[in-house]
Design an enzyme around this catalytic site. Structure first.
Site, PDB file in Angstrom:
ATOM      1  N   LYS A   1     -13.902  -0.880   4.524  1.00  0.00           N
ATOM      2  CA  LYS A   1     -12.818  -1.738   4.021  1.00  0.00           C
ATOM      3  C   LYS A   1     -13.030  -3.203   4.420  1.00  0.00           C
ATOM      4  CE  LYS A   1      -9.033  -3.354   2.537  1.00  0.00           C
ATOM      5  NZ  LYS A   1      -7.810  -3.001   1.926  1.00  0.00           N
TER       6      LYS A   1
ATOM      7  N   VAL B   1       0.837  -1.205   0.000  1.00  0.00           N
ATOM      8  CA  VAL B   1       0.000   0.000   0.000  1.00  0.00           C
ATOM      9  C   VAL B   1       0.874   1.257   0.000  1.00  0.00           C
ATOM     10  CG1 VAL B   1      -1.712   1.289   1.346  1.00  0.00           C
ATOM     11  CG2 VAL B   1      -1.928  -1.175   1.108  1.00  0.00           C
TER      12      VAL B   1
ATOM     13  N   ASP C   1      10.501   4.598   5.733  1.00  0.00           N
ATOM     14  CA  ASP C   1      10.495   3.223   6.242  1.00  0.00           C
ATOM     15  C   ASP C   1      11.666   3.062   7.205  1.00  0.00           C
ATOM     16  OD1 ASP C   1       9.060   0.412   4.949  1.00  0.00           O
ATOM     17  OD2 ASP C   1      10.724   0.198   6.361  1.00  0.00           O
TER      18      ASP C   1
ATOM     19  N   CYS D   1      -4.537 -10.590   3.003  1.00  0.00           N
ATOM     20  CA  CYS D   1      -5.685  -9.717   3.331  1.00  0.00           C
ATOM     21  C   CYS D   1      -6.949 -10.479   3.710  1.00  0.00           C
ATOM     22  CB  CYS D   1      -5.976  -8.790   2.160  1.00  0.00           C
ATOM     23  SG  CYS D   1      -4.545  -7.791   1.715  1.00  0.00           S
TER      24      CYS D   1
ATOM     25  N   ASN E   1     -13.878  -6.448   1.838  1.00  0.00           N
ATOM     26  CA  ASN E   1     -13.061  -7.663   1.763  1.00  0.00           C
ATOM     27  C   ASN E   1     -13.844  -8.899   2.209  1.00  0.00           C
ATOM     28  OD1 ASN E   1     -10.846  -6.462   0.680  1.00  0.00           O
ATOM     29  ND2 ASN E   1      -9.475  -6.788   2.406  1.00  0.00           N
TER      30      ASN E   1
ATOM     31  N   GLU F   1      -7.487   1.554   1.409  1.00  0.00           N
ATOM     32  CA  GLU F   1      -7.020   1.276   0.053  1.00  0.00           C
ATOM     33  C   GLU F   1      -7.667  -0.012  -0.441  1.00  0.00           C
ATOM     34  OE1 GLU F   1      -5.033   3.308  -1.908  1.00  0.00           O
ATOM     35  OE2 GLU F   1      -5.968   1.794  -3.164  1.00  0.00           O
TER      36      GLU F   1
END
Ligand code: UGA
Length: 457
Positions: A204, A11, A30, A260, A208, A151
C-alpha cells in the site's frame, strides 16, 4: 458471509456498503452516535458519488446495519475489518492510536474464530502488534487470525474503484485466513495478490509513494518544459501512451494533497529511516511537492505584485481534488491562505467543499459564491486551484467580460492554452510558456533553490 466493518470514514463506509451490495450481511460500527444516526437516515458524512443510494438500498433490504458497539458488531461476524483513521503524527509517522484501541476492544469481545483484517493504511509490523494486543485482551482462549487487506480506492470515485479494482492484496501468515478472505473477493475476477503480512502492508505504501513520485516527476518536467518552450501536457501524453509508463497520474499541477499521499509518503520515508535506510528519492519527492505551491505563488506575485491590498481575486476550487468535499491537506486551501495573507480580497467557489473550507478559513476577506461566474465579477485575476471538470468547460468569452482584466492563473491546466490566449487572456499554466512573459516562465527554479538554501522548508 457475515462481516463487521469498524470505522465509517471513506474506506469503512464505502467498504461496508459495497460488501453488503455483494450479498454479504454487514455490521458497520462507529463510536460517533450522531454519525451513525445520520447514515441510517441516508445522510452520508462524506460526499461520494453513488454512495447514499447503495447504503440506503442495502439497509432497506436488510443486509446492512449500523451500531456504536464493537461487541454487537463483531458477535456474528466471520471477518472483522479495522477501517479507522491513521493520521500523520508530529514525527511524520502514522498515528495508530485508534487501531490499538479497536484491537483492544476486539480482544475483550472476541467470542469465536474470526479473521481480523486491517484495511486502514498501516506501517509494516502493525498487524503483528494488533495480534499481540488482541491476544493480551482475550477474556477466554479463542482462536483468531490477523490479515492485511489494504484498500486502493480514490476519494471521489471510491464506489467505482472498489467494484472494479485492478487487484486485491491479501496478506496473512495463516493459510486459513488467506482462504476465507480470498473467497470474499474471487467473484471480482481481478488478480488476487496473496502474500505475507509485512509485504501486504508495504504494498500500500509503495503504491501511494510511487504515484506521488510520478506526479512529482511531471511537476518537475513542467518546470523544464516552461523554460525550454515545450508543453508539459503534450509531453505527458506522448510519454503516457507508452504502456510501460501509462498515462495516469501525469497531470502537472500545484502539487499533490489530500489525506493520503502527503501522510503516506512521509510515513514510508520514516519507516525507511527507522530501518536505517535514507530513502533519498522520497526525500526529494516531499521537498519538491512542498515547493510546488510556492512556484505557483511566485508566478502570481511576479505578475500581480506581492502587495495584493485593494485587489480582488476569483478562486475556483478548494477541495484537494475534484469530486470530493475533502479539504484535508488541500493545496488549494494553502494557496487561498497565502493570497489572503498578501492582502487580497477573495471570491471563492467550489462545487462541494465550500462549507468544509469555511470551517477552516472563516469569512475574513473571503466571499463564498454560489457559482463560478459570480466569483469573477470585477476580479483582477482568476485562479483555478482544483481540477473539477466543470471548470474546464466554462465560457471563456463570459469569463473575459466579467473579469476586470483578462488574467488566468491555471494551477490545474484546465483550459487550453492556445484557445485561451487567442481570446486575449494572459494565461499562466503549469509547464507551458506564457506568451511575451519570458521572465516569469519557469522562474521558479531559482526561487526553489533559494528556499532550500535558506532552509525555509
Ligand atoms: C490516493 C490513491 O490514489 C488511492 O489509490 C489510495 O487508495 C488513496 O490515496 C488512499 O491511500 O486512501 P486519493 O488521495 O483519494 O487517492 O486521491 P488521488 O486521486 O490519488 O489524488 C491525490 C492528489 O494528487 C490530489 O491532490 C490530486 O489533485 C493530485 N494529482 C493526482 C495530481 O496532481 N496529478 C495527477 O495526475 C493525479
Amino acid at each position: 458471509m457475515k462481516l463487521c466493518v469498524i470505522g465509517t470514514g471513506y474506506v469503512g463506509l464505502v467498504g461496508a456498503a459495497i460488501f453488503s451490495d455483494w450479498g454479504n450481511t454487514v455490521f458497520g460500527v462507529d463510536i460517533d452516535e450522531e454519525k451513525i444516526k445520520r447514515i441510517k437516515a441516508g445522510e452520508m458524512p462524506i460526499y461520494e458519488p453513488g454512495l447514499s443510494e447503495i447504503v440506503l438500498k442495502n439497509i432497506s433490504e436488510g443486509r446492512l446495519s449500523f451500531t456504536t458497539s464493537i461487541a454487537e458488531g463483531i458477535k456474528e461476524a466471520e471477518i472483522v475489518f479495522i477501517c479507522v483513521g491513521t493520521p500523520q503524527s508530529e514525527t511524520g509517522a502514522a498515528d495508530l492510536s485508534a487501531v490499538w484501541t479497536v484491537a483492544k476492544e476486539i480482544g475483550q469481545n472476541l467470542n469465536g474464530y474470526k479473521v481480523i483484517v486491517t484495511k486502514s493504511t498501516v506501517p509494516v509490523g502493525t498487524n503483528e502488534k494488533v495480534k499481540q494486543i488482541i491476544t493480551e485482551n482475550l477474556a477466554s482462549p479463542v482462536e483468531f487470525d490477523v490479515a492485511s487487506n489494504p484498500e486502493f480506492l480514490r476519494e471521489g470515485s471510491s464506489v467505482e474503484d472498489m467494484q472494479n479494482t485492478d487487484r486485491t492484496v491479501i496478506g496473512s501468515d495463516s493459510p486459513k485466513a488467506l482462504e476465507i478472505l480470498t473467497s470474499l473477493y474471487t467473484h471480482l475476477g481481478s488478480p488476487i495478490v496473496a502474500t505475507n503480512l509485512r509485504s501486504a502492508e508495504m504494498i500500500k505504501y509503495a503504491a501511494n509513494a510511487f504515484l506521488a513520485t510520478k506526479i512529482t516527476f511531471i511537476n518537475e518536467m513542467a518546470q523544464v518544459c516552461e523554460k525550454a518552450g515545450a508543453d508539459v501536457t503534450m509531453v505527458a501524453k506522448g510519454m503516457g501512451l507508452d504502456k510501460r509508463i501509462g498515462s495516469a497520474f501525469l497531470r502537472a499541477g500545484i502539487g499533490y494533497g489530500g489525506s493520503c499521499f502527503p501522510k503516506d509518503v512521509s510515513a514510508l520515508y520514516r519507516t525507511a529511516t527507522d530501518h536505517s535506510y535514507d530513502f533519498k528519492l522520497l526525500r526529494s519527492v516531499i521537498e519538491v511537492n512542498y515547493g510546488q505551491k510556492d512556484l505557483f505563488m511566485f508566478k502570481a506575485t511576479r505578475f500581480l505584485g506581492t502587495n495584493l491590498n485593494g485587489k480582488t481575486l476569483a478562486i475556483l476550487g478548494l477541495a484537494f481534488k475534484d469530486n470530493t468535499d475533502d479539504i484535508r491537506d488541500s493545496v488549494a486551501v494553502e494557496i487561498v491562505k497565502k493570497l489572503r495573507g498578501l492582502g487580497a480580497q477573495l471570491k471563492v467557489y467550489d462545487p462541494a467543499a465550500s462549507d468544509n473550507a469555511r470551517k477552516i478559513l472563516g469569512d475574513t476577506s473571503i466571499t463564498y459564491c454560489s457559482n463560478e461566474y459570480e466569483t469573477m465579477e470585477g476580479a483582477d485575476a482568476l485562479f483555478v486551484l482544483t481540477e473539477w471538470k466543470q471548470f474546464a468547460v466554462l465560457d471563456l468569452a463570459k469569463i473575459k467580460s466579467l473579469l476586470k482584466q483578462p488574467v488566468i492563473f491555471d494551477g490545474r491546466n484546465s483550459f487550453d492554452k492556445d484557445t485561451t490566449e487567442a481570446q486575449g487572456f494572459t494565461y499562466f499554466a503549469i509547464g507551458k510558456r506564457t506568451n511575451g512573459l519570458e521572465k516569469i516562465n519557469g522562474a521558479g527554479n531559482n526561487y526553489s533553490a533559494t528556499l532550500i538554501k535558506n532552509g525555509s522548508h
